[in-house]
Write a protein that holds these residues in place. Structure first.
Motif, mmCIF file in Angstrom:
data_model
loop_
_atom_site.group_PDB
_atom_site.id
_atom_site.type_symbol
_atom_site.label_atom_id
_atom_site.label_comp_id
_atom_site.label_asym_id
_atom_site.label_seq_id
_atom_site.Cartn_x
_atom_site.Cartn_y
_atom_site.Cartn_z
ATOM 1 N N ALA A 267 9.519 65.082 -29.376
ATOM 2 C CA ALA A 267 9.137 63.772 -30.283
ATOM 3 C C ALA A 267 10.044 62.786 -30.940
ATOM 4 N N ARG A 268 10.048 62.200 -31.167
ATOM 5 C CA ARG A 268 11.505 61.692 -31.979
ATOM 6 C C ARG A 268 11.457 61.642 -33.332
ATOM 7 N N HIS A 269 12.307 61.517 -33.793
ATOM 8 C CA HIS A 269 12.379 61.249 -35.628
ATOM 9 C C HIS A 269 13.374 60.562 -36.201
ATOM 10 N N TYR A 270 11.945 59.633 -36.305
ATOM 11 C CA TYR A 270 12.736 58.773 -36.740
ATOM 12 C C TYR A 270 13.413 57.887 -38.359
ATOM 13 N N SER A 271 14.199 58.019 -38.768
ATOM 14 C CA SER A 271 14.919 58.476 -39.465
ATOM 15 C C SER A 271 14.460 57.042 -40.900
ATOM 16 N N PRO A 272 13.636 57.258 -42.015
ATOM 17 C CA PRO A 272 13.348 56.262 -42.815
ATOM 18 C C PRO A 272 14.635 54.599 -42.643
ATOM 19 N N GLN A 273 15.189 54.273 -42.960
ATOM 20 C CA GLN A 273 16.194 53.545 -42.666
ATOM 21 C C GLN A 273 15.686 52.524 -41.233
ATOM 22 N N ARG A 274 15.056 53.691 -40.093
ATOM 23 C CA ARG A 274 15.024 52.813 -39.083
ATOM 24 C C ARG A 274 13.575 52.041 -39.151
ATOM 25 N N GLN A 275 13.093 52.270 -40.109
ATOM 26 C CA GLN A 275 11.249 52.219 -40.605
ATOM 27 C C GLN A 275 11.507 50.554 -41.663
ATOM 28 N N GLN A 276 13.030 50.205 -42.140
ATOM 29 C CA GLN A 276 12.601 49.327 -42.653
ATOM 30 C C GLN A 276 12.669 48.273 -42.073
ATOM 31 N N ARG A 277 12.074 46.982 -43.096
ATOM 32 C CA ARG A 277 12.106 45.589 -42.758
ATOM 33 C C ARG A 277 13.906 45.235 -41.886
ATOM 34 N N ASN A 278 13.388 44.416 -41.140
ATOM 35 C CA ASN A 278 14.918 43.792 -40.528
ATOM 36 C C ASN A 278 16.075 42.619 -41.645
ATOM 37 N N PRO A 279 17.594 43.072 -41.392
ATOM 38 C CA PRO A 279 18.224 42.615 -42.293
ATOM 39 C C PRO A 279 18.300 41.392 -42.619
ATOM 40 N N LEU A 280 18.148 40.304 -41.485
ATOM 41 C CA LEU A 280 19.057 39.166 -40.335
ATOM 42 C C LEU A 280 16.552 38.795 -41.092
ATOM 43 N N GLY A 281 15.956 38.991 -41.537
ATOM 44 C CA GLY A 281 14.775 38.253 -42.047
ATOM 45 C C GLY A 281 13.432 37.579 -41.095
ATOM 46 N N HIS A 282 11.925 37.215 -41.237
ATOM 47 C CA HIS A 282 11.192 37.304 -40.596
ATOM 48 C C HIS A 282 10.771 35.678 -40.112
ATOM 49 N N LEU A 283 9.376 35.476 -39.409
ATOM 50 C CA LEU A 283 9.010 34.465 -40.009
ATOM 51 C C LEU A 283 7.644 34.605 -40.681
ATOM 52 N N ASP A 284 7.146 34.196 -40.818
ATOM 53 C CA ASP A 284 5.788 34.327 -41.535
ATOM 54 C C ASP A 284 4.977 32.638 -41.415
ATOM 55 N N ARG A 285 4.091 32.645 -40.701
ATOM 56 C CA ARG A 285 3.035 31.714 -39.950
ATOM 57 C C ARG A 285 2.597 31.288 -41.241
ATOM 58 N N ALA A 286 2.265 31.385 -42.243
ATOM 59 C CA ALA A 286 1.019 31.722 -42.895
ATOM 60 C C ALA A 286 2.426 30.482 -43.450
ATOM 61 N N ARG A 287 3.382 30.464 -44.051
ATOM 62 C CA ARG A 287 3.801 29.610 -44.228
ATOM 63 C C ARG A 287 4.600 28.070 -43.917
ATOM 64 N N LEU A 288 3.857 27.677 -42.710
ATOM 65 C CA LEU A 288 3.941 26.496 -42.056
ATOM 66 C C LEU A 288 3.195 25.722 -42.702
ATOM 67 N N PRO A 289 3.895 24.443 -42.702
ATOM 68 C CA PRO A 289 3.358 23.855 -42.524
ATOM 69 C C PRO A 289 2.467 23.420 -41.772
ATOM 70 N N SER A 290 1.044 22.199 -42.641
ATOM 71 C CA SER A 290 0.260 21.575 -41.494
ATOM 72 C C SER A 290 0.653 20.849 -40.459
ATOM 73 N N PRO A 291 0.259 21.141 -39.150
ATOM 74 C CA PRO A 291 0.565 20.522 -38.239
ATOM 75 C C PRO A 291 0.371 18.657 -38.380
ATOM 76 N N ALA A 292 -0.458 18.253 -38.889
ATOM 77 C CA ALA A 292 -1.186 16.803 -39.500
ATOM 78 C C ALA A 292 -0.256 16.241 -40.596
ATOM 79 N N GLU A 293 0.310 17.462 -41.128
ATOM 80 C CA GLU A 293 1.368 16.030 -42.738
ATOM 81 C C GLU A 293 2.461 16.267 -41.625
ATOM 82 N N PHE A 294 2.638 17.231 -40.968
ATOM 83 C CA PHE A 294 4.134 17.660 -40.400
ATOM 84 C C PHE A 294 4.838 16.525 -39.566
ATOM 85 N N TYR A 295 3.907 15.621 -38.525
ATOM 86 C CA TYR A 295 4.325 15.287 -37.393
ATOM 87 C C TYR A 295 3.985 13.634 -38.303
#
Length: 110
Positions: free
Chosen positions: A4-32
């Motif tokens: 079995a593979r064992h992952y270090s705790p560092q490997r399970q941390q979040r991506n240092p570059l960031g990530h998309l949070d779709r909940a923060r997207l504006p409403s398509p009606a307002e955007f357009y």
């Protein structure tokens, strides 16, 4: 049998570059509504002048619930607001997400 593979705790941390949070997207009606001067119609699909080619009559159809879009004249289309900004403004995925306010910056790994 492979061990079995064992992952270090560092490997399970979040991506240092960031990530998309779709909940923060504006409403398509307002955007357009803000981005396309001539949004017309009612209901789910609305019409506007296409920003991808010289348009005199509305040929761009936008879905104000999902953010999908399709031009009936030039064939340009996409599935959401991120795709629209990337194509129209020539942005990378991360830059389009930042402009829409849905990019969450990452935490640097130690």
């Amino acid at each position: 049998m492979m061990p079995a593979r064992h992952y270090s705790p560092q490997r399970q941390q979040r991506n240092p570059l960031g990530h998309l949070d779709r909940a923060r997207l504006p409403s398509p009606a307002e955007f357009y509504g803000d981005e396309l001067d001539s949004l017309k119609g009612a209901g789910t699909w609305r019409d506007a002048l296409c920003p991808f080619h010289g348009d005199k009559r509305p040929s761009l159809r936008v879905n104000v619930h999902t953010g999908a879009y399709r031009c009936m004249a030039c064939g340009e289309g996409g599935s959401d607001l991120i795709a629209f900004l990337r194509r129209r403004d020539g942005l990378s995925f991360r830059d389009a997400c930042r402009r829409l306010g849905c990019w969450v910056e990452g935490v640097a790994w130690k």
